[in-house]
Design a protein around this motif. Structure first.
Motif, PDB file in Angstrom:
ATOM      1  N   VAL A 182      -1.788  10.652   0.545  1.00  0.00           N
ATOM      2  CA  VAL A 182      -2.070   9.978   1.808  1.00  0.00           C
ATOM      3  C   VAL A 182      -3.437   9.738   1.537  1.00  0.00           C
ATOM      4  CG1 VAL A 182      -3.066  10.434   4.103  1.00  0.00           C
ATOM      5  CG2 VAL A 182      -0.899  11.253   3.354  1.00  0.00           C
ATOM      6  N   ALA A 183      -4.473  10.340   0.898  1.00  0.00           N
ATOM      7  CA  ALA A 183      -5.670  10.169   0.317  1.00  0.00           C
ATOM      8  C   ALA A 183      -5.951   8.892  -0.444  1.00  0.00           C
ATOM      9  CB  ALA A 183      -6.383  11.283  -0.054  1.00  0.00           C
ATOM     10  N   GLU A 184      -4.685   8.489  -1.226  1.00  0.00           N
ATOM     11  CA  GLU A 184      -4.774   7.566  -2.061  1.00  0.00           C
ATOM     12  C   GLU A 184      -4.751   6.156  -1.310  1.00  0.00           C
ATOM     13  OE1 GLU A 184      -5.026   8.065  -5.357  1.00  0.00           O
ATOM     14  OE2 GLU A 184      -5.047   6.012  -5.709  1.00  0.00           O
ATOM     15  N   ILE A 185      -4.207   6.108  -0.042  1.00  0.00           N
ATOM     16  CA  ILE A 185      -4.139   4.924   0.560  1.00  0.00           C
ATOM     17  C   ILE A 185      -5.352   4.409   1.047  1.00  0.00           C
ATOM     18  CG2 ILE A 185      -3.146   3.663   2.998  1.00  0.00           C
ATOM     19  CD1 ILE A 185      -0.629   5.775   2.675  1.00  0.00           C
ATOM     20  N   PRO A 186      -6.331   5.179   1.509  1.00  0.00           N
ATOM     21  CA  PRO A 186      -7.614   4.586   1.802  1.00  0.00           C
ATOM     22  C   PRO A 186      -8.282   3.856   0.439  1.00  0.00           C
ATOM     23  CG  PRO A 186      -7.586   6.666   2.629  1.00  0.00           C
ATOM     24  CD  PRO A 186      -6.266   6.215   2.236  1.00  0.00           C
ATOM     25  N   GLU A 187      -8.056   4.918  -0.578  1.00  0.00           N
ATOM     26  CA  GLU A 187      -8.802   4.287  -1.837  1.00  0.00           C
ATOM     27  C   GLU A 187      -8.307   3.113  -2.285  1.00  0.00           C
ATOM     28  OE1 GLU A 187      -8.919   6.602  -5.990  1.00  0.00           O
ATOM     29  OE2 GLU A 187      -9.099   8.056  -4.168  1.00  0.00           O
ATOM     30  N   MET A 188      -7.043   3.052  -2.133  1.00  0.00           N
ATOM     31  CA  MET A 188      -6.379   1.586  -2.600  1.00  0.00           C
ATOM     32  C   MET A 188      -6.887   0.429  -1.720  1.00  0.00           C
ATOM     33  SD  MET A 188      -2.444   2.017  -3.605  1.00  0.00           S
ATOM     34  CE  MET A 188      -2.016   2.794  -2.181  1.00  0.00           C
ATOM     35  N   TYR A 189      -7.140   0.848  -0.531  1.00  0.00           N
ATOM     36  CA  TYR A 189      -7.834  -0.136   0.536  1.00  0.00           C
ATOM     37  C   TYR A 189      -9.322  -0.570   0.116  1.00  0.00           C
ATOM     38  CZ  TYR A 189      -9.646  -2.017   4.767  1.00  0.00           C
ATOM     39  OH  TYR A 189     -10.317  -3.018   5.766  1.00  0.00           O
ATOM     40  N   GLU A 190      -9.991   0.583  -0.364  1.00  0.00           N
ATOM     41  CA  GLU A 190     -11.550   0.283  -0.651  1.00  0.00           C
ATOM     42  C   GLU A 190     -11.637  -0.771  -2.032  1.00  0.00           C
ATOM     43  OE1 GLU A 190     -13.810   3.855  -0.706  1.00  0.00           O
ATOM     44  OE2 GLU A 190     -13.227   3.671   1.661  1.00  0.00           O
ATOM     45  N   GLU A 191     -10.552  -0.412  -2.951  1.00  0.00           N
ATOM     46  CA  GLU A 191     -10.563  -1.250  -4.257  1.00  0.00           C
ATOM     47  C   GLU A 191     -10.042  -2.552  -3.789  1.00  0.00           C
ATOM     48  OE1 GLU A 191      -8.410   0.586  -7.570  1.00  0.00           O
ATOM     49  OE2 GLU A 191      -9.043   2.510  -6.845  1.00  0.00           O
ATOM     50  N   GLY A 192      -9.379  -2.849  -2.716  1.00  0.00           N
ATOM     51  CA  GLY A 192      -8.688  -4.032  -2.119  1.00  0.00           C
ATOM     52  C   GLY A 192      -7.672  -4.358  -2.849  1.00  0.00           C
ATOM     53  N   ILE A 193      -7.069  -3.474  -3.207  1.00  0.00           N
ATOM     54  CA  ILE A 193      -5.514  -3.729  -3.754  1.00  0.00           C
ATOM     55  C   ILE A 193      -4.493  -3.507  -3.054  1.00  0.00           C
ATOM     56  CG2 ILE A 193      -6.220  -3.624  -6.288  1.00  0.00           C
ATOM     57  CD1 ILE A 193      -5.008  -0.697  -5.946  1.00  0.00           C
ATOM     58  N   LEU A 194      -4.828  -2.845  -1.709  1.00  0.00           N
ATOM     59  CA  LEU A 194      -3.713  -2.527  -0.949  1.00  0.00           C
ATOM     60  C   LEU A 194      -3.304  -3.690  -0.203  1.00  0.00           C
ATOM     61  CD1 LEU A 194      -2.059  -0.489   0.277  1.00  0.00           C
ATOM     62  CD2 LEU A 194      -3.723  -0.194   2.310  1.00  0.00           C
ATOM     63  N   PHE A 195      -3.973  -4.209   0.710  1.00  0.00           N
ATOM     64  CA  PHE A 195      -3.470  -5.634   1.406  1.00  0.00           C
ATOM     65  C   PHE A 195      -2.916  -6.762   0.480  1.00  0.00           C
ATOM     66  CE2 PHE A 195      -5.187  -3.074   4.920  1.00  0.00           C
ATOM     67  CZ  PHE A 195      -3.839  -2.811   5.677  1.00  0.00           C
ATOM     68  N   SER A 196      -3.825  -7.019  -0.413  1.00  0.00           N
ATOM     69  CA  SER A 196      -3.576  -8.189  -1.070  1.00  0.00           C
ATOM     70  C   SER A 196      -2.354  -8.333  -2.012  1.00  0.00           C
ATOM     71  CB  SER A 196      -4.835  -8.311  -2.180  1.00  0.00           C
ATOM     72  OG  SER A 196      -4.756  -7.486  -2.986  1.00  0.00           O
ATOM     73  N   ASN A 197      -1.863  -7.218  -2.340  1.00  0.00           N
ATOM     74  CA  ASN A 197      -0.391  -7.122  -2.963  1.00  0.00           C
ATOM     75  C   ASN A 197       0.598  -6.859  -1.973  1.00  0.00           C
ATOM     76  OD1 ASN A 197      -1.300  -6.525  -5.822  1.00  0.00           O
ATOM     77  ND2 ASN A 197      -2.386  -4.879  -4.904  1.00  0.00           N
ATOM     78  N   LEU A 198       0.303  -6.298  -0.678  1.00  0.00           N
ATOM     79  CA  LEU A 198       1.286  -6.272   0.141  1.00  0.00           C
ATOM     80  C   LEU A 198       1.623  -7.689   0.711  1.00  0.00           C
ATOM     81  CD1 LEU A 198       0.831  -3.357   2.819  1.00  0.00           C
ATOM     82  CD2 LEU A 198       2.580  -3.759   1.232  1.00  0.00           C
ATOM     83  N   PHE A 199       0.640  -8.370   0.974  1.00  0.00           N
ATOM     84  CA  PHE A 199       0.635  -9.951   1.208  1.00  0.00           C
ATOM     85  C   PHE A 199       1.452 -10.606   0.257  1.00  0.00           C
ATOM     86  CE2 PHE A 199      -2.544  -8.869   4.844  1.00  0.00           C
ATOM     87  CZ  PHE A 199      -1.465  -8.837   5.769  1.00  0.00           C
ATOM     88  N   PHE A 200       0.824 -10.477  -0.859  1.00  0.00           N
ATOM     89  CA  PHE A 200       1.612 -11.231  -1.917  1.00  0.00           C
ATOM     90  C   PHE A 200       3.105 -11.083  -1.849  1.00  0.00           C
ATOM     91  CE2 PHE A 200       3.248 -11.448  -6.398  1.00  0.00           C
ATOM     92  CZ  PHE A 200       2.984 -12.758  -6.607  1.00  0.00           C
ATOM     93  N   SER A 201       3.446  -9.883  -1.860  1.00  0.00           N
ATOM     94  CA  SER A 201       4.912  -9.515  -2.023  1.00  0.00           C
ATOM     95  C   SER A 201       5.584  -9.940  -0.650  1.00  0.00           C
ATOM     96  CB  SER A 201       5.156  -7.921  -1.916  1.00  0.00           C
ATOM     97  OG  SER A 201       4.755  -7.510  -3.286  1.00  0.00           O
ATOM     98  N   LEU A 202       4.973  -9.941   0.387  1.00  0.00           N
ATOM     99  CA  LEU A 202       5.387 -10.538   1.567  1.00  0.00           C
ATOM    100  C   LEU A 202       5.703 -11.792   1.404  1.00  0.00           C
ATOM    101  CD1 LEU A 202       6.176  -9.449   4.447  1.00  0.00           C
ATOM    102  CD2 LEU A 202       4.049 -10.263   5.144  1.00  0.00           C
ATOM    103  N   ARG A 203       4.695 -12.507   1.094  1.00  0.00           N
ATOM    104  CA  ARG A 203       4.717 -14.086   0.812  1.00  0.00           C
ATOM    105  C   ARG A 203       5.953 -14.689   0.100  1.00  0.00           C
ATOM    106  NH1 ARG A 203       0.019 -16.091  -1.442  1.00  0.00           N
ATOM    107  NH2 ARG A 203       1.183 -16.851  -3.284  1.00  0.00           N
ATOM    108  N   ILE A 204       6.377 -13.800  -1.121  1.00  0.00           N
ATOM    109  CA  ILE A 204       7.205 -14.298  -1.949  1.00  0.00           C
ATOM    110  C   ILE A 204       8.573 -13.969  -1.404  1.00  0.00           C
ATOM    111  CG2 ILE A 204       8.214 -13.478  -4.373  1.00  0.00           C
ATOM    112  CD1 ILE A 204       5.909 -14.901  -4.720  1.00  0.00           C
TER     113      ILE A 204
END
Lengths: 247, 274
Positions: free
Chosen positions: B62-84
């Motif tokens: 669970v702690a990893e999720i905010p960490e990924m968010y701060e690194e900026g890789i969470l939503f960018s990758n999610l949206f990328f996958s979603l778009r494809i």
């Protein structure tokens, strides 16, 4: 017959496209060179080991999936409480492609036979379980009530009513399980590349030997077709008590 | 209690079917269930001293999720996958439905094309992935194409079978009232096939997810699958699990949405015939 004719037409069409466009062999090989490649891989003796390498984990994984999945599915289907408990996990696993768990299993079990078998197992398990569960849950209540009123006990009802009724569902689950298990196997072979047809496909592609890749793909298609025909026969057999069999 | 004792009992018990739960009960039970699962995970790992490389504790994931968010890789990758994914699905739905209707309705086409269709349906088309990469290169088009080829056969097959199950007496009735082929298609076959289309789309949705994931696993520099693979390579297990969790959520949303649509579209049928 029509199928054969259309297959021949397909081959002719393919060959003439290759001739007409003069496309490079790496992009689209002609049927002739695919056949030649097939002879090559047969002669080199890499065809048979590749097939065996793929089929072994497939069968092992499938058998375990059936042995575990069918009773578990029947159990979950016949108990409301178990269904309630299992539902969210079944759902999560059903929705997510099982290959997504492949990186985790690779880390756990390495790159070999075990990972392949486990991936086939979990790919096949869910369709089998869900089908069995659904089968039990759709059993006509009036049939059960009729059996009960003729003095059938819980076990009799299960054996004489529920199981025969569920058989077509089970067979359907097995069919889906085979198809899904096969996908799981191929993907792991293609990504990890330890033996099997999937690896050969990737390797041929790495050598830009597209004709050979097509030959292996054809082998794969025949294998898949064989497995599916087998399971459809099984399905028809399991539901033979029904009046009509839709295939 | 044994079977015989029950059946010979003087006052037979009322027949009780499977226990049914109301919607509210189910939701509450599911929440409790999941919370319990998380607890078991967290403390089970600690109790059995499972190495974090095998299974990290729940809290770490669970702690990893905010960490990924701060690194900026969470939503960018999610949206990328979603778009494809959505692009691929859109194309496959647009192509498959007319194709399925056509194949189901026109006998000659069915005879000629359906053997290939079944072949494609059974063989995972992902085997064509190397070829696709060869033809179009490693780019977004290849990824969309992978989603597309994974989803199309499933949808087409279901729609095709759906057309074949249209009640013959309906067709005969419409014909005897003078309906032409086009009218027949529009007024009888299409409405009768709508539930099958919905089911087909649902099947396609789950097949397409496989295509999406494999595409990202192989040939991506972005996306959920890529992050999972990358994290696995450097043995960052919490991230593997966290991203896997994200992917599960992603899949549940997609399949759940499709299921909802299916239920809406097939409601008229279940009232009538089932």
């Amino acid at each position: 017959m029509t199928a054969l004719l259309s297959f021949i037409a397909f081959l002719i069409l393919w060959q003439s496209i290759v001739w007409a466009t003069g496309i490079r062999e790496t992009l689209l090989p002609s049927p002739g060179s695919v056949v030649t490649s097939f002879g090559e891989i047969w002669g080199e003796g890499i065809l048979w080991p590749a097939i065996v390498d793929s089929l072994q984990p497939l069968f092992l994984g499938l058998v375990v999936a059936l042995v575990v999945g069918i009773p578990l599915g029947l159990l979950i289907g016949s108990s409301g409480w178990l269904d309630l408990i299992a539902a969210p996990y079944l759902w999560g696993f059903f929705a997510t492609p099982r290959i997504a768990t492949a990186p985790v299993f690779i880390l756990w079990l390495g790159l070999g036979f075990q990972t392949k078998t486990v991936l086939v197992f979990i790919s096949a398990l869910l369709p089998v379980m869900l089908s069995c569960k659904e089968g039990v849950q759709t059993v006509d209540e009036s049939l059960i009530r009729a059996a009960r009123s003729f003095g059938a006990g819980r076990f009799d009802v299960f054996r004489r009513v529920v199981v025969p009724y569920t058989l077509p569902f089970i067979a359907n689950g097995i069919r889906n399980g085979i198809a899904r298990g096969f996908v799981g196997l191929l993907i792991i072979e293609m990504t990890v590349g330890r033996g099997g047809i999937g690896q050969q496909v990737i390797r041929s592609m790495g050598n830009f030997d597209t004709a050979r890749m097509f030959a292996f793909t054809a082998v794969l298609m025949v294998t898949a077709l064989f497995l599916i025909t087998l399971s459809r026969k099984l399905e028809a057999y399991a539901s033979r008590w029904r009046e009509e069999v839709y295939l | 209690m044994s079977a015989t004792a029950e059946s010979t009992a003087p006052a037979p018990k009322r027949f009780k079917g499977r226990k049914q739960f109301t919607r509210k009960q189910r939701i509450i039970a599911t929440v409790i269930n999941l919370v319990l699962f998380c607890f078991l995970w967290e403390y089970g790992v600690k109790f059995f001293e499972i190495k974090p490389i095998i299974l990290p504790p729940f809290s770490a994931v669970v702690a990893e999720i905010p960490e990924m968010y701060e690194e900026g890789i969470l939503f960018s990758n999610l949206f990328f996958s979603l778009r494809i994914y959505l692009t691929g699905m859109l194309f496959s739905i647009i192509l498959s439905i007319p194709l399925g209707l056509l194949l189901g309705g026109v006998k000659v086409l069915d005879r000629i094309i359906s053997p290939y269709l079944w072949l494609i349906y059974t063989t995972p088309l992902l085997i064509l992935m190397p070829l696709i990469l060869l033809w179009v290169g490693i780019n977004d088009t290849a990824r969309v194409l992978l989603v597309f080829i994974s989803a199309v056969p499933a949808i087409v097959v279901v729609v095709m079978e759906g057309v074949k199950t249209v009640d013959n007496s309906l067709l005969r009735a419409a014909k005897s009232f003078g309906a032409r082929k086009g009218t027949l298609f529009r007024k009888v076959i299409f409405p009768a096939t709508v539930p099958f289309i919905a089911t087909g789309v649902k099947m396609g949705v789950s097949r397409g997810l496989i295509g999406l994931f494999v595409g990202e696993l192989f040939s991506s520099a972005k996306g959920i699958g890529y992050i999972i693979e990358l994290a696995g390579k450097v043995f960052n297990m919490p991230r593997v699990y966290a991203m896997l969790f994200m992917f599960i959520l992603f899949s549940i949303t997609m399949v759940g949405g499709a299921q909802y649509l299916e239920r809406r579209f097939s409601s008229w049928r279940s009232q009538a015939s089932m």
